[in-house]
Every structure is written in structure tokens, then in C-alpha cells.
Design an enzyme around this catalytic site. Structure first.
Site, PDB file in Angstrom:
ATOM      1  CG  HIS A  42      -1.821   1.031   1.240  1.00 13.61           C
ATOM      2  ND1 HIS A  42      -3.119   1.428   0.532  1.00 13.61           N
ATOM      3  CD2 HIS A  42      -1.802   2.342   1.943  1.00 13.61           C
ATOM      4  CE1 HIS A  42      -3.520   2.458   0.699  1.00 13.61           C
ATOM      5  NE2 HIS A  42      -3.075   3.097   1.755  1.00 13.61           N
ATOM      6  CB  SER A  43       1.043   4.336   0.577  1.00 21.34           C
ATOM      7  OG  SER A  43       1.277   5.599   0.175  1.00 21.34           O
TER       8      SER A  43
END
Length: 242
Positions: free
Chosen positions: A73-74
Site C-alpha cells: 500500500h502507498s
């Protein structure tokens, strides 16, 4: 099916430990901790994404004796992408699926604002803007004293990232985005050029940290995506219906 999960900026991979009780038993959730946090607290923090991906590939390659998938994520999505390439370069098998969440495609990223270290005040403001840190945590001076150096190093990794065009990955790429995130749909769609296999884009409700607010839906979609890779569709449907 092993699911190797990489953290987001400022976070620890042990966040994913809770997924072990939420995903079906045939998915073996493996949090991939980065140096300088969690159980690796005594190691120097990484600030070069390419070096980090190569280091993780060296640590993981020998363990990949069965099907696996990657999730990030990210910033973790970018490192997962680089890790997939590093593993292939080492002769490891390709992941069944590369899951990337809450991140622009590498080819369209602009990390120029992160190339220099941010002050504590600027880092705190970024945390507020991302809406992923409770106010109680932001007001806890001791907690922030330990968290901000990790976040600063991770932002420097964002600034140091340099995209290199390579042969598209031979595995499917499944992208998750938040409907209210600042990341534009076109930047999520641009992940399509990084795979020669299937491409999927799922937009979930929420801001950048939909990984928290829409956890149940996100996990369900990960399970459904992985089930065909090991013929577990009937088993998964039965588990979710019980």
C-alpha cells in the site's frame, strides 16, 4: 498461497498480522518488515527504494518454494513492484498476482517534493493530510518521537525513487484505489502498462487509508482474486458464505 505484505510510509508490516485471521486458511499472510522498524528496529532505516527492493529480494528468494503474491500500500506498492522485478532478476518465479494499493503507477510518479528531509512540523502536517493517524497518536510526543524518523526516511525513499522502463511483469496486476484519495484514476490506470497479463482496477470508498476503513471489502477482493490461482474458488465461496 503466500501473501507477502509490504507496509506503507511510516508503518510496520505487522499491521498485516491481523489479516491472518480474516483471510481463508489457504492464504498464508507473511508481513515483510523493512529495516529500522518492528523486529528489525536495530537495523539502519532504508532511504533508497532500489537498494531496499534488492535487499528484500535477497532475503526472500530462497523462501519462495510455492505460489505467492505480493501486496503493498502507498510506498509499499512501489517497493512491491520493484521487489517483483528484483525477484525475477534473481531467477525466482513470478508472483501469482501483484496487488498495489493507494499508489500512482511508477511511470507517472512525481516524488520531487520528498527529495529533502522534512521537519517534524511538516511531517506531522502530512500525517494530518493523509487522515490515517488518530489525533491521540499525533498528540503523543513519545510516540511521535519514535515514528517521525521512520516516516522521514520513507518520504526520502519516495523522493529517491526513479522509474526504469523494463519488460512488463508476466503476472497480473490488481490495483486498489480510494474514491476520495488524491491519487487520480488515470494514475491508477497507468499501472496497466506494467503487466503483459491481466489488469484489474478496483475503486473502494474512502480516502488514502481505505486499507483501514474498507478492510473487510479489500480482504474479500484479495481472496477472490487469489482463489483461481490455486483452484480454491469453491472453498473460498463456502468459507465466505458460512
Amino acid at each position: 498461497m503466500r501473501l507477502l505484505c509490504l507496509p506503507y510510509s511510516g508503518g510496520s508490516a505487522m499491521f498485516y498480522a491481523r489479516w491472518r485471521r480474516l483471510l481463508p486458511a489457504w492464504i498464508d499472510v507473511r508481513p515483510v518488515e523493512w529495516p529500522g522498524r518492528g523486529a528489525r528496529m536495530d537495523e539502519p532505516l532504508a532511504t533508497d527504494p532500489g537498494v531496499l527492493a534488492a535487499q528484500l529480494a535477497g532475503e526472500l528468494a530462497a523462501q519462495l518454494d510455492g505460489p505467492y503474491a505480493l501486496f503493498g500500500h502507498s510506498l509499499g506498492a512501489v517497493i512491491a513492484f520493484e521487489l517483483a522485478h528484483s525477484l525475477l532478476d534473481r531467477g525466482a518465479p513470478a508472483p501469482a498476482i501483484l496487488f498495489v494499493s493507494g499508489a500512482e503507477a511508477p511511470a507517472v510518479r512525481d516524488g520531487s517534493k520528498w527529495r529533502h528531509p522534512l521537519s517534524d512540523e511538516a511531517l506531522m502536517q502530512e500525517l494530518r493530510n493523509l487522515q490515517g493517524t488518530p489525533d491521540e497518536a499525533l498528540s503523543n510526543a513519545e510516540l511521535m518521537r519514535s515514528a517521525l524518523p521512520v516516516l522521514r526516511a520513507d518520504f526520502l525513499m519516495c523522493g529517491a525513487y526513479a522509474y526504469r522502463a523494463r519488460r512488463p511483469l508476466p503476472c497480473p496486476v490488481h490495483v486498489f484505489g480510494g474514491a476520495d484519495d488524491e491519487t487520480k484514476r488515470e494514475a491508477l490506470e497507468a499501472w496497466r502498462q506494467e503487466t503483459s497479463a491481466a489488469f484489474t482496477l478496483d475503486i473502494l470508498p474512502g480516502h488514502h487509508f481505505f486499507i483501514h476503513t474498507e478492510q473487510a471489502e479489500l480482504i474479500d477482493r484479495i481472496g477472490w482474486a487469489l482463489a483461481p490461482a490455486i483452484g480454491a474458488i469453491d472453498c473460498f465461496a463456502s468459507e465466505r458464505g458460512s
